[in-house]
Design a protein around this motif. Structure first.
Motif, short mmCIF file in Angstrom:
data_model
loop_
_atom_site.label_atom_id
_atom_site.label_comp_id
_atom_site.label_asym_id
_atom_site.label_seq_id
_atom_site.Cartn_x
_atom_site.Cartn_y
_atom_site.Cartn_z
N ALA A 282 38.32 77.64 11.03
CA ALA A 282 38.84 77.00 9.82
C ALA A 282 39.44 78.04 8.87
N ALA A 283 38.74 79.19 8.72
CA ALA A 283 39.26 80.25 7.85
C ALA A 283 40.55 80.83 8.39
N ALA A 284 40.63 80.99 9.73
CA ALA A 284 41.87 81.49 10.32
C ALA A 284 43.01 80.51 10.13
N GLY A 285 42.69 79.22 10.19
CA GLY A 285 43.73 78.21 9.96
C GLY A 285 44.27 78.25 8.54
N LEU A 286 43.45 78.74 7.61
CA LEU A 286 43.88 78.87 6.22
C LEU A 286 44.55 80.20 5.94
N GLY A 287 44.70 81.01 6.98
CA GLY A 287 45.45 82.26 6.83
C GLY A 287 44.61 83.50 6.64
N ALA A 288 43.28 83.40 6.81
CA ALA A 288 42.42 84.57 6.63
C ALA A 288 42.51 85.48 7.85
N GLY A 289 42.62 86.78 7.61
CA GLY A 289 42.66 87.75 8.69
C GLY A 289 41.26 88.07 9.20
N LEU A 290 41.19 88.96 10.21
CA LEU A 290 39.91 89.28 10.83
C LEU A 290 38.93 89.89 9.84
N MET A 291 39.38 90.89 9.07
CA MET A 291 38.49 91.55 8.12
C MET A 291 38.08 90.59 7.00
N GLN A 292 39.02 89.77 6.54
CA GLN A 292 38.70 88.81 5.49
C GLN A 292 37.68 87.79 5.99
N ARG A 293 37.82 87.33 7.23
CA ARG A 293 36.86 86.39 7.79
C ARG A 293 35.48 87.05 7.93
N PHE A 294 35.49 88.31 8.33
CA PHE A 294 34.23 89.00 8.55
C PHE A 294 33.43 89.12 7.24
N PHE A 295 34.10 89.50 6.16
CA PHE A 295 33.39 89.75 4.91
C PHE A 295 33.16 88.49 4.07
N THR A 296 34.00 87.47 4.23
CA THR A 296 33.86 86.28 3.39
C THR A 296 33.24 85.08 4.12
N VAL A 297 33.23 85.12 5.46
CA VAL A 297 32.66 84.01 6.22
C VAL A 297 31.44 84.45 7.01
N VAL A 298 31.59 85.53 7.79
CA VAL A 298 30.52 85.96 8.68
C VAL A 298 29.32 86.49 7.90
N ILE A 299 29.56 87.47 7.03
CA ILE A 299 28.46 88.12 6.31
C ILE A 299 27.63 87.11 5.51
N PRO A 300 28.23 86.24 4.68
CA PRO A 300 27.39 85.29 3.93
C PRO A 300 26.57 84.37 4.82
N ASN A 301 27.09 84.01 5.99
CA ASN A 301 26.38 83.07 6.85
C ASN A 301 25.30 83.71 7.70
#
Length: 267
Positions: free
Chosen positions: A167-186
């Motif tokens: 979902a984050a990639a579909g909104l345009g988030a890159g790999l590093m952005q997904r890692f720090f804003t999606v993966v780490i919090p979860n």
């Protein structure tokens, strides 16, 4: 509702096991404030053994705390991305991922003395490195890294992380952005659980540290063994008392952080 006899039997067994584990520790701590442990409590109480330990070994306490926190930082920086890579590799089910996981567990399966000896044989010729705290830190990282990777990997595999990333990639988030804003919090609960194990294992680790330390890099467990071997029993017991008063608040604080992170994740 009236409790059955099985409940009281289980309760009695639990209390018996707790007493078996806790009573020796309490007796050791009590000996650290007793004037003469062989005479018993009738000899009176004193704090001179605690003060003697603090004067002689306080550097080992601060050194152990520094190494434990540095070990936590290194294992978090290395372990979380490694767990993420394993989780992305077909959910950790590929042959390569399984091989990497088994290699990560080798320092835990191998005796600590063997790991320390291997480090000495590989890097012992570098005198500056051999006599520094960094040498001990390397041994602690090797030993504790699996305890950071495993909890984080378990959380990643049990959560809907792939869906959230998609979902984050579909909104345009890159790999590093997904890692720090999606993966780490979860996976924060897994990171905190791993951090709890890493810090406690690093502070109490003896086998690897005993082989790698020098007189100038002695840590708390090695100092404790030295106190028991070369001084009065009361001095070693006072060292145990200081160790528990140092580690218990740390454990309580980290448990509180873990509970708070799990609560936020559920919300």
């Amino acid at each position: 509702m009236q409790r059955s006899w099985r409940f009281y039997l289980q309760l009695a067994f639990t209390l018996l096991v707790c007493a078996f584990l806790i009573v020796p520790v309490l007796l050791s701590m009590l000996a650290g404030i007793t004037e003469n442990v062989f005479v018993g409590l009738s000899s009176g109480f004193t704090t001179r053994w605690v003060l003697q330990v603090w004067d002689a070994y306080q550097a080992t306490i601060w050194r152990s705390i520094f190494i434990a926190l540095a070990c936590l930082l290194v294992t978090a920086v290395l372990g979380v991305p490694l767990a993420y890579a394993l989780a992305r590799h077909k959910g950790g089910n590929s042959r390569l991922a399984r091989v990497i996981e088994e290699l990560l567990m080798m320092p835990v399966a191998v005796p600590g003395l063997a790991t320390a000896l291997a480090l000495i044989m590989a890097y012992g010729q570098y005198r500056a490195f051999r006599g520094s705290l960094l040498f001990i830190l390397v041994g602690h990282v090797l030993f504790t890294l699996p305890f950071m990777v495993r909890p984080v990997l378990a959380v990643m595999q049990s959560s809907q992380l792939a869906v959230l990333e998609e979902a984050a990639a579909g909104l345009g988030a890159g790999l590093m952005q997904r890692f720090f804003t999606v993966v780490i919090p979860n996976v924060l609960s897994g990171i905190v659980a791993g951090a709890l194990m890493v810090v406690t294992l690093s502070i109490g680790e003896f086998n690897i540290t005993w082989m790698l330390h020098t007189p100038l890099t002695m840590t708390l467990p090695v100092g404790l063994a030295d106190a028991y071997a070369s001084m009065r029993l009361e001095v070693g017991s006072a060292y145990t008392l200081i160790f528990f008063f140092m580690i218990i608040p740390l454990l309580i604080a980290m448990q509180w952080v873990a509970h708070s992170s799990r609560t936020r994740v559920r919300l």
